[in-house]
Design a protein around this motif. Structure first.
Motif, PDB file in Angstrom:
ATOM      1  N   ASN A 154       0.871  -1.171   0.000  1.00  0.00           N
ATOM      2  CA  ASN A 154       0.000   0.000   0.000  1.00  0.00           C
ATOM      3  C   ASN A 154       0.907   1.220   0.000  1.00  0.00           C
ATOM      4  O   ASN A 154       1.634   1.453   0.968  1.00  0.00           O
ATOM      5  CB  ASN A 154      -0.906   0.031   1.230  1.00  0.00           C
ATOM      6  CG  ASN A 154      -1.914  -1.096   1.225  1.00  0.00           C
ATOM      7  OD1 ASN A 154      -2.456  -1.446   0.182  1.00  0.00           O
ATOM      8  ND2 ASN A 154      -2.170  -1.681   2.388  1.00  0.00           N
ATOM      9  N   ARG A 155       0.865   1.986  -1.075  1.00  0.00           N
ATOM     10  CA  ARG A 155       1.752   3.142  -1.178  1.00  0.00           C
ATOM     11  C   ARG A 155       0.945   4.429  -1.036  1.00  0.00           C
ATOM     12  O   ARG A 155      -0.012   4.665  -1.762  1.00  0.00           O
ATOM     13  CB  ARG A 155       2.460   3.147  -2.532  1.00  0.00           C
ATOM     14  CG  ARG A 155       3.533   4.227  -2.652  1.00  0.00           C
ATOM     15  CD  ARG A 155       3.637   4.698  -4.086  1.00  0.00           C
ATOM     16  NE  ARG A 155       4.968   4.560  -4.633  1.00  0.00           N
ATOM     17  CZ  ARG A 155       5.326   5.055  -5.824  1.00  0.00           C
ATOM     18  NH1 ARG A 155       4.459   5.680  -6.582  1.00  0.00           N
ATOM     19  NH2 ARG A 155       6.548   4.904  -6.266  1.00  0.00           N
ATOM     20  N   GLY A 156       1.312   5.252  -0.060  1.00  0.00           N
ATOM     21  CA  GLY A 156       0.676   6.543   0.125  1.00  0.00           C
ATOM     22  C   GLY A 156      -0.431   6.527   1.156  1.00  0.00           C
ATOM     23  O   GLY A 156      -1.133   5.535   1.335  1.00  0.00           O
ATOM     24  N   ALA A 157      -0.582   7.664   1.845  1.00  0.00           N
ATOM     25  CA  ALA A 157      -1.614   7.788   2.874  1.00  0.00           C
ATOM     26  C   ALA A 157      -3.008   7.584   2.301  1.00  0.00           C
ATOM     27  O   ALA A 157      -3.908   7.080   2.981  1.00  0.00           O
ATOM     28  CB  ALA A 157      -1.500   9.158   3.546  1.00  0.00           C
ATOM     29  N   MET A 158      -3.231   7.971   1.035  1.00  0.00           N
ATOM     30  CA  MET A 158      -4.531   7.815   0.395  1.00  0.00           C
ATOM     31  C   MET A 158      -4.948   6.352   0.317  1.00  0.00           C
ATOM     32  O   MET A 158      -6.133   6.026   0.269  1.00  0.00           O
ATOM     33  CB  MET A 158      -4.486   8.445  -1.001  1.00  0.00           C
ATOM     34  CG  MET A 158      -5.840   8.604  -1.654  1.00  0.00           C
ATOM     35  SD  MET A 158      -5.746   9.393  -3.289  1.00  0.00           S
ATOM     36  CE  MET A 158      -5.335  11.077  -2.835  1.00  0.00           C
ATOM     37  N   MET A 159      -3.962   5.444   0.299  1.00  0.00           N
ATOM     38  CA  MET A 159      -4.249   4.014   0.249  1.00  0.00           C
ATOM     39  C   MET A 159      -4.067   3.339   1.605  1.00  0.00           C
ATOM     40  O   MET A 159      -3.981   2.113   1.700  1.00  0.00           O
ATOM     41  CB  MET A 159      -3.365   3.336  -0.789  1.00  0.00           C
ATOM     42  CG  MET A 159      -3.609   3.830  -2.208  1.00  0.00           C
ATOM     43  SD  MET A 159      -5.337   3.760  -2.721  1.00  0.00           S
ATOM     44  CE  MET A 159      -5.589   2.004  -2.912  1.00  0.00           C
ATOM     45  N   GLY A 160      -3.981   4.149   2.656  1.00  0.00           N
ATOM     46  CA  GLY A 160      -3.948   3.600   4.005  1.00  0.00           C
ATOM     47  C   GLY A 160      -2.586   3.264   4.550  1.00  0.00           C
ATOM     48  O   GLY A 160      -2.482   2.661   5.623  1.00  0.00           O
ATOM     49  N   ALA A 161      -1.514   3.637   3.833  1.00  0.00           N
ATOM     50  CA  ALA A 161      -0.169   3.371   4.351  1.00  0.00           C
ATOM     51  C   ALA A 161       0.070   4.226   5.585  1.00  0.00           C
ATOM     52  O   ALA A 161      -0.079   5.450   5.546  1.00  0.00           O
ATOM     53  CB  ALA A 161       0.877   3.666   3.283  1.00  0.00           C
ATOM     54  N   SER A 162       0.454   3.583   6.677  1.00  0.00           N
ATOM     55  CA  SER A 162       0.651   4.305   7.937  1.00  0.00           C
ATOM     56  C   SER A 162       2.051   4.874   8.067  1.00  0.00           C
ATOM     57  O   SER A 162       2.330   5.625   9.006  1.00  0.00           O
ATOM     58  CB  SER A 162       0.360   3.377   9.122  1.00  0.00           C
ATOM     59  OG  SER A 162       1.214   2.233   9.081  1.00  0.00           O
ATOM     60  N   ASN A 163       2.944   4.526   7.141  1.00  0.00           N
ATOM     61  CA  ASN A 163       4.331   4.984   7.214  1.00  0.00           C
ATOM     62  C   ASN A 163       4.848   5.160   5.786  1.00  0.00           C
ATOM     63  O   ASN A 163       4.696   4.262   4.954  1.00  0.00           O
ATOM     64  CB  ASN A 163       5.189   3.955   7.968  1.00  0.00           C
ATOM     65  CG  ASN A 163       6.585   4.452   8.276  1.00  0.00           C
ATOM     66  OD1 ASN A 163       7.283   4.971   7.406  1.00  0.00           O
ATOM     67  ND2 ASN A 163       7.024   4.295   9.509  1.00  0.00           N
ATOM     68  N   PRO A 164       5.476   6.311   5.461  1.00  0.00           N
ATOM     69  CA  PRO A 164       5.942   6.536   4.099  1.00  0.00           C
ATOM     70  C   PRO A 164       7.236   5.820   3.742  1.00  0.00           C
ATOM     71  O   PRO A 164       7.646   5.829   2.576  1.00  0.00           O
ATOM     72  CB  PRO A 164       6.141   8.055   4.055  1.00  0.00           C
ATOM     73  CG  PRO A 164       6.498   8.425   5.457  1.00  0.00           C
ATOM     74  CD  PRO A 164       5.671   7.503   6.318  1.00  0.00           C
ATOM     75  N   HIS A 165       7.897   5.194   4.726  1.00  0.00           N
ATOM     76  CA  HIS A 165       9.122   4.452   4.432  1.00  0.00           C
ATOM     77  C   HIS A 165       8.812   3.362   3.404  1.00  0.00           C
ATOM     78  O   HIS A 165       7.783   2.692   3.502  1.00  0.00           O
ATOM     79  CB  HIS A 165       9.676   3.828   5.713  1.00  0.00           C
ATOM     80  CG  HIS A 165      11.082   3.328   5.577  1.00  0.00           C
ATOM     81  ND1 HIS A 165      12.167   4.013   6.067  1.00  0.00           N
ATOM     82  CD2 HIS A 165      11.576   2.224   4.985  1.00  0.00           C
ATOM     83  CE1 HIS A 165      13.273   3.339   5.796  1.00  0.00           C
ATOM     84  NE2 HIS A 165      12.930   2.239   5.135  1.00  0.00           N
ATOM     85  N   PRO A 166       9.662   3.134   2.393  1.00  0.00           N
ATOM     86  CA  PRO A 166       9.352   2.143   1.358  1.00  0.00           C
ATOM     87  C   PRO A 166       9.256   0.728   1.921  1.00  0.00           C
ATOM     88  O   PRO A 166      10.260   0.160   2.353  1.00  0.00           O
ATOM     89  CB  PRO A 166      10.513   2.277   0.371  1.00  0.00           C
ATOM     90  CG  PRO A 166      11.637   2.874   1.163  1.00  0.00           C
ATOM     91  CD  PRO A 166      10.978   3.787   2.154  1.00  0.00           C
TER      92      PRO A 166
END
Length: 341
Positions: A154-166
């Motif tokens: 899940n990449r990006g806050a819009m898709m629910g990623a809680s952390n931007p680290h790859p």
């Protein structure tokens, strides 16, 4: 799509699921007065002392992330599935059915650098991610009770990623989830390999292709639901990552970098998406019908601030899209791929 359907409402069959998507190309001219998202700045340092996925930092559960230098895998501190869930007889009250489900959830950090994405990584770096995915699929799939291994990001806050680290996730569980059940049934019912035949048709048509190399192809599927959805397919038949040759693993790394860089250039932002690899089930049965493939589901519709919503008709009837898959592929195909950071 060179038929009269290209300008009128029509349905397209998803060969992998047996479901239809409604396409309404005439609606692309309508004005937009819906929700507009604020663009999220994407300026990050190479190391963030407050990021629990950066090397050496403490995670929320108290464990410390290792000082890793390439990829790094650990059991999710807040896993959705647990390996010690006790088997239990299905609870059934007539129409009400529930059953215990065991599983293992892991996190895979793609890089120690906090400021990278797959699109910002070079092919050799992404190849390390591909090798880590392969190792995890093999290791988890060998556990006797694991029937399915899903690798996703899940990449990006819009898709629910809680952390931007790859990073991405790996979920292994004892039963096949819904999408795997549907795709298994459709691939098994086809005479030969469904996705080998489908790829041959797409290569002959060419209208929905986005990028390719000697080993892999990225295209907008004929039945795409999301505006800029793509499907990643190996040219040669392989059911799972371990079945890929060394050149094919390099090809997968190359196509992932090239595709994600195109996404990032489409609207000038780090493009959000959910991505996953569908592979042969690990239930011990033979599955010659399975063909490895990757799904990319990005939510952005018209710009970095306007997204596609699955509401109304989508929730109550079925998926619907306005921009045709052919137009989406054209937009992605015409973009410069750029270079990794």
């Amino acid at each position: 799509m060179g038929t009269p359907l290209s300008g009128i409402p029509h349905r397209r069959l998803n060969r992998l699921t047996g479901e239809y998507v409604l396409v309404s190309p005439h609606r692309t001219a309508r004005p937009w007065q819906g929700q507009v998202e604020d663009p999220v700045p994407d300026s990050r340092p190479a190391y963030d002392p407050d990021c629990y996925l950066c090397p050496g930092n403490t995670r929320a559960g108290g464990a410390r992330t290792a000082r890793y230098s390439s990829t790094y895998v650990f059991d999710n501190d807040f896993a959705a599935l647990l390996p010690d869930t006790a088997p239990a007889a299905p609870a059934s009250g007539g129409l009400l059915v529930a059953e215990a489900e065991r599983g293992i959830c892991r996190v895979l950090c793609f890089s120690p650098r906090h400021d990278l994405t797959l699109g910002g990584m070079g092919t050799r770096e992404i190849r390390q991610v591909v090798d880590a995915w392969t190792q995890q699929y093999t290791e988890l799939g060998a556990i006797p009770w694991v029937a399915h291994v899903l690798i996703f990001e899940n990449r990006g806050a819009m898709m629910g990623a809680s952390n931007p680290h790859p990073h991405g996730q790996i979920w292994a569980e004892e039963r096949l989830p819904n999408e795997a059940v549907k795709e298994s049934a459709r691939q098994r019912a086809h005479d030969g390999c469904l996705l080998c035949d489908y790829l041959a048709a797409e290569l002959a048509d060419g209208e929905r292709l986005v990028a390719s190399n000697d080993e892999f192809v990225a295209l907008v599927p004929f039945w795409a639901v999301w505006p800029f959805e793509t499907l990643v397919l190996p040219r040669s038949h392989a059911g799972s990552l371990p079945g890929l040759t060394e050149p094919a693993r390099d090809g997968l790394a190359d196509i992932l970098g090239r595709l994600t860089r195109r996404y990032d250039r489409l609207f000038g932002v780090t493009f959000p998406y959910s991505m996953g690899l569908h592979q042969t089930p690990t239930d011990g049965a033979e599955h010659p019908e399975w063909h490895l493939h990757g799904h990319f589901y990005p939510p952005l519709l018209r710009s970095a601030t306007i997204r596609k919503f699955m509401v109304g008709y989508e929730l109550l009837a079925g998926p619907q899209r306005d921009i045709t898959p052919e137009k989406a592929a054209e937009q992605l195909r015409e973009l410069s791929e750029g270079s990794p950071r």
